[in-house]
Design an enzyme around this catalytic site. Structure first.
Site, mmCIF file in Angstrom:
data_model
loop_
_atom_site.group_PDB
_atom_site.id
_atom_site.type_symbol
_atom_site.label_atom_id
_atom_site.label_comp_id
_atom_site.label_asym_id
_atom_site.label_seq_id
_atom_site.Cartn_x
_atom_site.Cartn_y
_atom_site.Cartn_z
ATOM 1 N N HIS A 1 0.814 -1.216 0.000
ATOM 2 C CA HIS A 1 0.000 0.000 0.000
ATOM 3 C C HIS A 1 0.841 1.256 0.000
ATOM 4 C CE1 HIS A 1 -3.812 -2.294 1.178
ATOM 5 N NE2 HIS A 1 -3.852 -1.939 -0.080
ATOM 6 N N CYS B 1 -10.358 -2.661 -12.474
ATOM 7 C CA CYS B 1 -9.547 -1.802 -11.612
ATOM 8 C C CYS B 1 -8.217 -2.418 -11.207
ATOM 9 C CB CYS B 1 -10.332 -1.380 -10.373
ATOM 10 S SG CYS B 1 -10.928 -2.782 -9.425
HETATM 11 C C1 PEP Z 1 -7.262 -6.704 -7.924
HETATM 12 O O1 PEP Z 1 -7.191 -7.797 -7.364
HETATM 13 O O2 PEP Z 1 -7.090 -6.547 -9.157
HETATM 14 C C2 PEP Z 1 -7.541 -5.488 -7.148
HETATM 15 C C3 PEP Z 1 -7.772 -4.344 -7.738
HETATM 16 O O3 PEP Z 1 -7.546 -5.612 -5.789
HETATM 17 P P1 PEP Z 1 -6.206 -5.579 -4.881
HETATM 18 O O4 PEP Z 1 -5.051 -5.319 -5.807
HETATM 19 O O5 PEP Z 1 -6.402 -4.509 -3.872
HETATM 20 O O6 PEP Z 1 -6.190 -6.952 -4.323
#
Ligand code: PEP
Ligand code: MG
Length: 844
Positions: free
Chosen positions: A303, A615
């Site tokens: 993060h 996303c």
């Molecule tokens: C994903 O898994 O593509 C996503 C956007 O979630 P994260 O990267 O936060 O697991």
């Protein structure tokens, strides 16, 4: 009578702490006086003191001498002579070479030409920054001493003696606790212990007991002990000053009796260096002064890294021997474009980065119009570009960079990094901040995606064998219902200020959707009963688990939208841990199987009347863009610095051609084939003329290296090469074979390269001639550069080259081309005209 013998130092790293410790332990067994003299440098040391021995600065091949004087000198002579001739060369191991990250680009020719002093690291967030290196955990003893109270010299002496004893005990305990297999750690601790026990060390400290206080005495002694090491010719010896600093800091902590770490406040442009940095620590820095971050370890999806990317802060990780490298350095360049860290850049390195900055500004200027337009193709098909955010205050930045909405707000950051979960009110304020910034644009907020590999200390979740397949995200909600309810209530309350789409992560079956749907409605009813006003809200899910393909239609009456989490979806589809570098070639969202799967999900979502977004990282991949368009995505959501670039690419695309591409890509066998075809596809999408007045530059250049860089940079700015530095390298590869000056003040450097997307003829008119061919000392003032794509199978390259060469034999042509008494614009027009007539008519 004395005894002595001479030897040549064969240790590659010189006599540093470890070999010095070996000498000390042997010489101490004798009573006679033993000295080591570095004859090459004329420095003498007490051979019974590690610190004194280090101070002779004996580097490889220095001639040294041992002198023995006293009762048992013969025995000492024999013992040490045997040690030096038979064992000494084996008592130190060579330093392991730093392993390079194989995905790193090699440094551009123009940077290498300036001989920078650099180390390489992995790129976690792209960009370039310069500043003073600030080590986050670094303790400035002088500063602390100045802030501390004055003490009597007797008190200082007492504190130092007690501290030294504690330091030795601490090192003994550490040594006892080290695994005997950890050879490096053992050797370093042993060397540290020997320094702490060294009479020179204690004498130097006690000598400064009259300083204002104990911390000052330690600080001054540390400077004195480090000085000979820092003055050494050997960089390895210089680095050893860190050992002294480390020990003195440990001693200071023992004397003060507490950790001396303080929050770091940036006061000038800085590159922050830390073992680890929490997102809140990052947020605590003044972003206008934070020019880059170097972390010991951090994954691409950490993060802190995600946050840094969204703020446009470059991040490097995994630099070996980092502290030693930057030690004593006042200024560094963090290059997270090529993956290197440069210390003390000289004038030519600084010039290189000025040109890089200019290129960056020029590219941004060309992208500026795409910050305000909407995502639409050449033939009018729209696809919106949204932003991913991880903290509330990012929303405003994202909108200022042209986001048409927020496609993913990762809320887990509000929950991590805190001793307990945020309250409903705290969350309400943050969600409200985001919807207010959105000012009517769509906002998708994801509920807590925690558990498994993302633990929350206050939840005390058990360790799992397979965290990615385990207890995480929506699967945990029933156990922590109160916490989820407070998040849903905060989200629903914030809808009073603007619409919110609530998105659920990691959904893998129908029951989960049903459960969360009911909970959302219950919370909404409760809030209404409490008299709270609620605006518009909708429910959606992330498609991250492959099973979703088969239940999307069944849940379509409960939800309104889906967003593909391609990071997780790829990992579960390919059964491939997204963070495991050993199998990173398998983890590939451009695998033809995954593309086909994604297309099927898109078809199902559309058929079920669901809005479709994405996303995950795939959304920011230029290669994936035509495929996502063809699949009918309504929005793609990515980190905001990439929005304008991707939108500019979308404007070039033709939607029908993208449909054909998708069909073709699904039929491919490998991801490499997919990449190759997509690259060829992008070339066909825009076919600019080979001659273009934007390729004519008028400049002042100090040498051939700079002109080639300026011309290839310009090709990158104009989008005619994939990477300017790769074109630059291709030009230089040719120049190495023979210099391309033609003898009339003109040079025609040229290349054929896979990095050239569009054939181009670039021209540089130089204000002062420069040497092009060192051997013949030939100067040029006009450079005509030909960059051809390796896909260009015809003879265009040689045909242009020979036509130009022939034409340049004519004095008239040369004079017109090189005419100096003209305004730049007029000269550009004339150049274009001359070249058009000379080449274009006949070639066409
Ligand atoms: C994903 O898994 O593509 C996503 C956007 O979630 P994260 O990267 O936060 O697991
Ligand atoms: Mg995910």
């Amino acid at each position: 009578m004395t005894r002595q013998f001479e030897f040549k130092n064969e240790l590659v790293n010189g006599i540093h702490a470890r070999p010095a410790a070996e000498i000390e332990s042997r010489t101490k067994a004798f009573q006679c006086q033993i000295s080591l003299v570095n004859r090459t440098k004329g420095i003498t040391a007490n051979a019974k003191s590690v610190l004194s021995l280090i101070g002779v600065d004996a580097v490889l091949d220095d001639v040294c001498q041992f002198i023995f004087d006293g009762k048992d000198e013969l025995a000492a002579f024999e013992h040490i002579y045997h040690f030096i001739t038979q064992e000494f060369s084996y008592c130190d191991e060579p330093i392991e070479p730093i392993e390079l990250n194989d995905s790193l680009l090699s440094l551009p020719v123009s940077l290498k030409a300036s001989n920078p002093c650099y180390v390489r690291g992995s790129i976690a967030s792209k960009g370039i920054g310069q500043g003073k290196p600030i080590i986050c955990s670094q303790i400035n003893l002088h500063q602390l001493a100045d802030e501390a109270e004055q003490q009597l010299s007797e008190t200082v002496t007492d504190h130092l003696l007690v501290g030294l004893e504690k330091l030795q005990q601490q090192l003994f305990s550490a040594l006892a606790a080290v695994d005997s297999k950890a050879k490096e750690e053992l050797a370093i601790l042993q060397a540290h212990l020997q320094i702490a026990d060294d009479t020179v060390f204690s004498e130097t400290l006690l000598k400064h007991a009259k300083q204002t206080n104990t911390l000052k005495a330690i600080a001054v002694a540390a400077d004195e002990l480090k000085a000979p090491l820092l003055n050494s010719q050997s960089s390895y010896m210089k680095e050893r000053a860190l050992d002294i600093e480390d020990l003195c800091t440990q001693l200071a902590c023992l004397v003060v009796g507490e950790s001396l770490k303080k929050p770091v406040v940036l006061t000038s442009n800085s590159i922050v260096i830390a073992e680890n940095l929490t997102p809140s620590e990052l947020l605590g820095f003044d972003k206008s002064l934070l020019k880059g971050i170097i972390l010991a370890h951090a994954g691409q999806t950490s993060h802190t890294v995600i946050l840094a990317r969204s703020f446009g802060i470059p991040v490097l990780t995994g630099i070996e021997n980092l502290q030693s490298f930057i030690y004593g350095s006042e200024w560094v360049v963090l290059d997270a474009q090529y993956g290197c860290l440069i210390r003390e850049p000289d004038h030519s390195v600084t010039e290189f980065y000025k040109l890089e900055a200019r290129k960056c500004v020029a590219k941004n200027d060309l992208l500026a119009p795409f910050m305000t337009t909407k995502g639409i193709t050449k033939d009018g098909q729209s696809m919106a570009l949204y932003a991913n955010i991880a903290v509330g205050l990012e929303a405003e930045i994202a909108f200022s960079r042209g986001a048409e909405g927020i496609g993913l707000f990762r809320t887990e950051m509000l929950f991590m990094d805190h001793p307990q979960a945020p309250t409903e009110q705290e969350q309400f304020e943050i969600y409200s901040e985001v919807v207010k910034a959105a000012n009517g644009k769509q906002v998708i907020i994801r509920t807590l995606d925690i558990g498994g590999d993302k633990p929350l200390a206050y939840l005390e979740l058990p360790q799992e064998e397979n965290p990615f397949l385990g207890y995480r995200a929506v699967r945990m909600y029933p156990q922590y219902q109160a916490m989820i309810e407070s998040q849903l209530r905060a989200l629903l309350r914030a809808t009073a200020l603007g619409d919110i789409d609530i998105m659920i992560p990691m959904v893998s079956c129908v029951e989960e959707v049903k459960w969360i749907y009911q909970l959302c409605h219950q919370c909404a009813e409760q809030l209404t009963m409490e008299g709270q006003s609620i605006g518009k809200w909708r429910l959606g899910i992330m498609v991250e688990v492959p099973s979703a393909l088969y239940f999307l239609e069944k849940i379509s009456s409960w939800i309104d939208f889906v967003s593909i989490g391609s990071n997780d979806l790829t990992q579960y589809f390919m059964a491939c841990d997204r963070g495991n570098t050993k199998i990173k070639s398998l983890y590939d969202s451009l695998n033809p199987g995954f593309i086909a799967f994604l297309r099927d999900i898109a078809v199902t979502a559309k058929r079920s009347g669901l809005e479709l977004g994405i996303c995950g990282e795939m959304a920011s991949d230029r290669r994936a863009l035509p495929l996502l368009l063809a699949m009918g995505f309504d929005e793609i959501s990515l980190s905001s610095p990439n929005i304008a670039m991707l939108r500019s690419q979308l404007h070039i695309l033709d939607s029908e051609a993208c449909q054909c591409l998708l069909v073709e890509m699904v039929s491919k066998e490998t991801a490499d084939e997919v990449r190759e075809c997509i690259d060829a596809f992008w070339q066909q999408q825009s076919q600019p003329e080979i001659l273009d007045e934007r390729l004519v530059i008028h400049c002042e250049a100090k040498d051939k290296t700079s002109v080639i860089k300026m011309l290839t940079d310009n090709l990158e700015i104009q989008g005619r090469v994939i990477r300017g530095d790769a074109a630059e390298q291709a030009i230089w590869d040719r120049e190495e074979i023979f210099a391309t000056s033609l003898g009339f003040g003109v040079a025609i450097p040229h290349c054929k390269s896979e990095y050239v997307t569009h054939n181009s003829i670039s021209i540089a008119h130089l204000s002062e001639p420069i040497v092009w061919n060192d051997v013949e000392n030939e100067c040029v003032s006009t450079v005509i550069m030909l960059t051809m794509s390796s896909h260009d199978k015809g003879g265009t390259h040689m045909s242009i080259f020979s036509k130009l060469a022939r034409k340049l034999m004519h004095r008239d042509f040369r004079q017109q081309l090189m005419q100096t008494d003209m305004e730049e614009t007029e000269k550009t027009e004339q150049t274009m005209e001359l070249l058009r007539v000379c080449l274009f008519k006949e070639i066409a």
